[in-house]
Design a protein around this motif. Structure first.
Motif, short mmCIF file in Angstrom:
data_model
loop_
_atom_site.label_atom_id
_atom_site.label_comp_id
_atom_site.label_asym_id
_atom_site.label_seq_id
_atom_site.Cartn_x
_atom_site.Cartn_y
_atom_site.Cartn_z
N CYS A 11 0.66 -1.51 0.28
CA CYS A 11 0.12 0.39 -0.09
C CYS A 11 1.16 1.03 -0.18
O CYS A 11 0.78 2.30 -0.25
CB CYS A 11 -1.40 0.23 1.33
SG CYS A 11 -2.31 -1.19 0.50
N LEU A 12 2.10 1.76 0.66
CA LEU A 12 2.86 2.44 0.65
C LEU A 12 3.93 2.16 -0.50
O LEU A 12 3.36 3.73 -1.10
CB LEU A 12 3.81 1.93 1.92
CG LEU A 12 4.99 3.12 1.83
CD1 LEU A 12 3.87 4.77 2.65
CD2 LEU A 12 5.94 2.84 2.78
N SER A 15 0.94 3.50 -3.12
CA SER A 15 0.37 5.52 -3.09
C SER A 15 1.64 5.68 -3.32
O SER A 15 0.78 7.41 -4.58
CB SER A 15 -0.22 5.30 -1.49
OG SER A 15 1.29 5.60 -0.60
N VAL A 16 2.82 5.83 -3.26
CA VAL A 16 3.72 6.39 -3.80
C VAL A 16 3.88 6.57 -5.22
O VAL A 16 4.16 7.42 -5.61
CB VAL A 16 5.56 6.68 -3.49
CG1 VAL A 16 5.95 7.09 -3.93
CG2 VAL A 16 5.35 6.51 -1.76
N TYR A 19 1.21 8.43 -6.94
CA TYR A 19 1.16 9.82 -6.23
C TYR A 19 2.23 10.63 -7.74
O TYR A 19 1.83 11.62 -7.99
CB TYR A 19 1.94 10.72 -5.00
CG TYR A 19 0.83 9.99 -3.67
CD1 TYR A 19 -0.75 10.94 -4.13
CD2 TYR A 19 1.39 10.39 -2.88
CE1 TYR A 19 -1.69 11.08 -3.22
CE2 TYR A 19 0.63 9.69 -1.71
CZ TYR A 19 -1.53 11.20 -1.86
OH TYR A 19 -1.97 10.74 -0.74
N GLY A 34 -4.26 7.37 -4.53
CA GLY A 34 -2.63 7.38 -4.42
C GLY A 34 -3.12 7.49 -2.79
O GLY A 34 -2.61 7.25 -1.74
N VAL A 35 -4.72 9.15 -2.59
CA VAL A 35 -4.93 9.40 -1.11
C VAL A 35 -5.74 7.96 -0.50
O VAL A 35 -5.75 7.50 0.74
CB VAL A 35 -6.60 10.24 -0.97
CG1 VAL A 35 -7.27 10.00 0.04
CG2 VAL A 35 -4.96 11.63 -1.97
N GLU A 38 -2.69 5.37 0.82
CA GLU A 38 -2.27 5.87 1.89
C GLU A 38 -3.57 5.84 3.23
O GLU A 38 -2.89 5.04 4.21
CB GLU A 38 -1.79 7.64 1.97
CG GLU A 38 -0.97 7.98 2.93
CD GLU A 38 -0.25 8.89 2.73
OE1 GLU A 38 -0.40 10.08 3.56
OE2 GLU A 38 -0.99 9.94 1.59
N PHE A 41 -3.20 2.58 3.97
CA PHE A 41 -1.65 2.18 4.59
C PHE A 41 -1.70 2.35 6.11
O PHE A 41 -1.70 1.36 7.01
CB PHE A 41 -0.98 3.13 4.08
CG PHE A 41 1.39 2.63 4.77
CD1 PHE A 41 1.54 1.90 5.89
CD2 PHE A 41 0.99 3.80 5.70
CE1 PHE A 41 2.80 1.78 5.37
CE2 PHE A 41 1.85 4.48 6.43
CZ PHE A 41 2.74 3.12 6.51
N TRP A 42 -2.55 3.88 6.58
CA TRP A 42 -2.71 4.14 7.93
C TRP A 42 -3.40 3.38 8.98
O TRP A 42 -3.44 3.17 9.73
CB TRP A 42 -2.47 5.83 7.66
CG TRP A 42 -1.72 6.40 7.52
CD1 TRP A 42 -1.64 7.47 6.27
CD2 TRP A 42 -0.15 6.74 8.31
NE1 TRP A 42 -0.40 8.00 5.75
CE2 TRP A 42 0.93 6.99 7.54
CE3 TRP A 42 0.14 6.01 9.23
CZ2 TRP A 42 1.78 7.82 7.21
CZ3 TRP A 42 1.35 6.86 9.76
CH2 TRP A 42 2.27 7.18 9.39
#
Length: 59
Positions: A11-12, A15-16, A19, A34-35, A38, A41-42
């Motif tokens: 997921c990290l 997302s990068v 983006y 990407g949002v 992220e 991920f969080w």
């Protein structure tokens, strides 16, 4: 446990990558992806794992 770490790292990285593609190409859908990655991920990183409950053996 290893599966969770791999999923979080995916997921990290996703997302990068989204983006970067969104900024370079100017396509909003990649920024939104990407949002989303992220957020996943969080949430996955801060979620507590379920404790393992051992049930007694009955004979």
């Amino acid at each position: 446990m290893l599966y969770r770490i791999i999923a979080i790292m995916f997921c990290l990285v996703a997302s990068v990558a989204c983006y970067a593609m969104g900024q370079h190409a100017g396509i909003v859908i990649f920024v939104l992806l990407g949002v989303m990655f992220e957020m996943i991920f969080w949430i996955a990183l801060t979620r507590r794992s379920q404790p393992v409950v051992k049930t007694p053996k009955t004979y």
